[in-house]
Scaffold this motif. Structure first.
Motif, mmCIF file in Angstrom:
data_model
loop_
_atom_site.group_PDB
_atom_site.id
_atom_site.type_symbol
_atom_site.label_atom_id
_atom_site.label_comp_id
_atom_site.label_asym_id
_atom_site.label_seq_id
_atom_site.Cartn_x
_atom_site.Cartn_y
_atom_site.Cartn_z
ATOM 1 N N HIS A 1 39.030 35.018 54.136
ATOM 2 C CA HIS A 1 39.405 33.621 54.380
ATOM 3 C C HIS A 1 39.105 33.275 55.837
ATOM 4 O O HIS A 1 39.345 34.083 56.723
ATOM 5 N N ILE B 1 50.491 33.329 49.762
ATOM 6 C CA ILE B 1 49.355 32.538 49.274
ATOM 7 C C ILE B 1 49.553 32.300 47.782
ATOM 8 O O ILE B 1 49.474 33.229 46.976
ATOM 9 N N THR C 1 37.470 32.590 28.800
ATOM 10 C CA THR C 1 38.280 32.426 30.015
ATOM 11 C C THR C 1 37.429 31.892 31.161
ATOM 12 O O THR C 1 37.867 31.024 31.931
ATOM 13 N N TRP D 1 38.167 40.020 49.656
ATOM 14 C CA TRP D 1 37.976 38.596 49.957
ATOM 15 C C TRP D 1 38.124 38.352 51.454
ATOM 16 O O TRP D 1 38.712 39.162 52.174
ATOM 17 N N PHE E 1 45.875 26.089 34.436
ATOM 18 C CA PHE E 1 45.683 27.185 33.479
ATOM 19 C C PHE E 1 46.554 28.390 33.826
ATOM 20 O O PHE E 1 47.347 28.862 33.006
ATOM 21 N N ARG E 2 46.416 28.896 35.027
ATOM 22 C CA ARG E 2 47.185 30.049 35.484
ATOM 23 C C ARG E 2 47.465 29.897 36.968
ATOM 24 O O ARG E 2 46.817 29.103 37.638
ATOM 25 N N ASP E 3 48.407 30.689 37.449
ATOM 26 C CA ASP E 3 48.593 30.720 38.895
ATOM 27 C C ASP E 3 48.775 32.147 39.367
ATOM 28 O O ASP E 3 49.020 33.055 38.563
ATOM 29 N N ILE F 1 35.566 39.242 33.227
ATOM 30 C CA ILE F 1 36.351 38.168 32.603
ATOM 31 C C ILE F 1 35.575 37.656 31.373
ATOM 32 O O ILE F 1 34.367 37.412 31.450
ATOM 33 N N LYS G 1 45.688 25.809 46.761
ATOM 34 C CA LYS G 1 46.339 26.929 47.440
ATOM 35 C C LYS G 1 47.410 26.401 48.370
ATOM 36 O O LYS G 1 47.140 25.525 49.196
ATOM 37 N N MET H 1 33.307 36.244 38.381
ATOM 38 C CA MET H 1 34.071 36.511 37.149
ATOM 39 C C MET H 1 33.339 37.484 36.237
ATOM 40 O O MET H 1 33.970 38.352 35.615
ATOM 41 N N LEU I 1 44.671 37.552 36.407
ATOM 42 C CA LEU I 1 43.265 37.461 36.838
ATOM 43 C C LEU I 1 42.510 38.481 35.984
ATOM 44 O O LEU I 1 42.354 38.269 34.799
ATOM 45 N N THR J 1 48.125 30.425 44.646
ATOM 46 C CA THR J 1 46.994 29.704 44.060
ATOM 47 C C THR J 1 47.452 29.161 42.716
ATOM 48 O O THR J 1 47.881 29.933 41.851
ATOM 49 N N SER K 1 46.917 26.391 39.315
ATOM 50 C CA SER K 1 45.988 25.574 38.529
ATOM 51 C C SER K 1 46.700 25.187 37.247
ATOM 52 O O SER K 1 47.793 25.676 36.960
ATOM 53 N N LEU L 1 33.867 40.940 37.381
ATOM 54 C CA LEU L 1 35.204 41.461 37.049
ATOM 55 C C LEU L 1 35.412 41.646 35.544
ATOM 56 O O LEU L 1 36.471 42.109 35.115
ATOM 57 N N LEU M 1 50.412 35.796 45.966
ATOM 58 C CA LEU M 1 50.169 36.986 46.773
ATOM 59 C C LEU M 1 50.982 36.881 48.057
ATOM 60 O O LEU M 1 50.917 35.873 48.757
ATOM 61 N N LEU N 1 34.998 35.600 47.744
ATOM 62 C CA LEU N 1 35.507 36.667 46.875
ATOM 63 C C LEU N 1 34.348 37.600 46.558
ATOM 64 O O LEU N 1 33.253 37.135 46.227
HETATM 65 C C1 VLP Z 1 39.746 35.619 37.302
HETATM 66 C C2 VLP Z 1 39.187 35.639 38.685
HETATM 67 C C3 VLP Z 1 41.456 32.013 36.476
HETATM 68 C C4 VLP Z 1 39.531 34.324 36.567
HETATM 69 C C5 VLP Z 1 40.458 34.094 35.419
HETATM 70 C C6 VLP Z 1 41.689 33.300 35.734
HETATM 71 C C7 VLP Z 1 44.467 31.475 39.816
HETATM 72 C C8 VLP Z 1 42.852 34.733 48.330
HETATM 73 C C9 VLP Z 1 43.161 35.318 46.990
HETATM 74 C C10 VLP Z 1 44.655 35.499 46.908
HETATM 75 C C11 VLP Z 1 42.245 34.782 44.845
HETATM 76 C C12 VLP Z 1 41.979 33.695 43.843
HETATM 77 C C13 VLP Z 1 41.870 34.228 42.457
HETATM 78 C C14 VLP Z 1 40.604 33.820 41.785
HETATM 79 C C15 VLP Z 1 40.033 34.968 40.972
HETATM 80 C C16 VLP Z 1 39.863 34.575 39.549
HETATM 81 C C17 VLP Z 1 42.718 31.477 37.144
HETATM 82 C C18 VLP Z 1 42.424 30.831 38.479
HETATM 83 C C19 VLP Z 1 43.676 30.364 39.196
HETATM 84 O O1 VLP Z 1 42.802 34.362 46.008
HETATM 85 O O2 VLP Z 1 43.523 33.510 48.512
HETATM 86 O O3 VLP Z 1 44.872 36.516 46.058
HETATM 87 O O4 VLP Z 1 42.000 35.924 44.667
#
Ligand code: VLP
Length: 125
Positions: A109, A52, A30, A107, A58-60, A26, A41, A21, A78, A54, A56, A24, A63, A120
């Motif tokens: 997987h 995919i 945050t 990234w 807080f945010r989702d 952030i 996921k 983070m 993000l 993701t 939470s 990036l 992709l 990541l």
């Molecule tokens: C930013 C970085 C948190 C953090 C702030 C917001 C989404 C592979 C790929 C699919 C990802 C996951 C993203 C994590 C980067 C957060 C909010 C967290 C919840 O997954 O599966 O794009 O990149």
């Protein structure tokens, strides 16, 4: 038998998410929230087509892509940077290269036993 990532996956451990983070850019507040999250996921795979999601409290982030086909990614919610993303197979690993402002961004997987792994990557500059 080809690998299948389909399923619902829960976060069980998270190593140096803070470093990612920071790379990036952030902001502090945050990051404090994001670190506490236990995202889930939901992956739907149909051959080379992936969904995919993701999620939470807080945010989702959603992709959708096809392996081997480059697409524009906006990273909305993000870091909000746009990039060009390409996902390919490297043996049974799913490898995404995100070309844009941040170098070495992407990234990977893979499946190991009953676990889904995700690394990541991003340079700071
Ligand atoms: C930013 C970085 C948190 C953090 C702030 C917001 C989404 C592979 C790929 C699919 C990802 C996951 C993203 C994590 C980067 C957060 C909010 C967290 C919840 O997954 O599966 O794009 O990149």
């Amino acid at each position: 038998m080809p690998v299948d990532f389909s399923g619902t996956w829960n976060l069980v451990s998270n190593d140096n998410f803070e470093g990612y983070m920071v790379a990036l850019g952030i902001d502090f507040a945050t990051r404090k929230i994001a670190k506490m999250l236990k995202p889930q996921k939901v992956i739907k795979q149909d051959g080379d087509s992936f969904y995919i999601h993701t999620t939470s409290t807080f945010r989702d982030y959603l992709l959708e892509f096809k392996v081997g086909e480059e697409f524009e990614e906006d990273n909305k919610g993000l870091d909000n940077r746009k990039c060009k993303s390409l996902v390919t197979w490297q043996n049974d690993k799913l490898v995404c290269v995100q070309t844009g402002e941040k170098k070495n961004r992407g990234w990977t997987h893979w499946l190991e036993g009953d676990d889904l792994h995700l690394v990541l990557t991003s340079n700071f500059y």
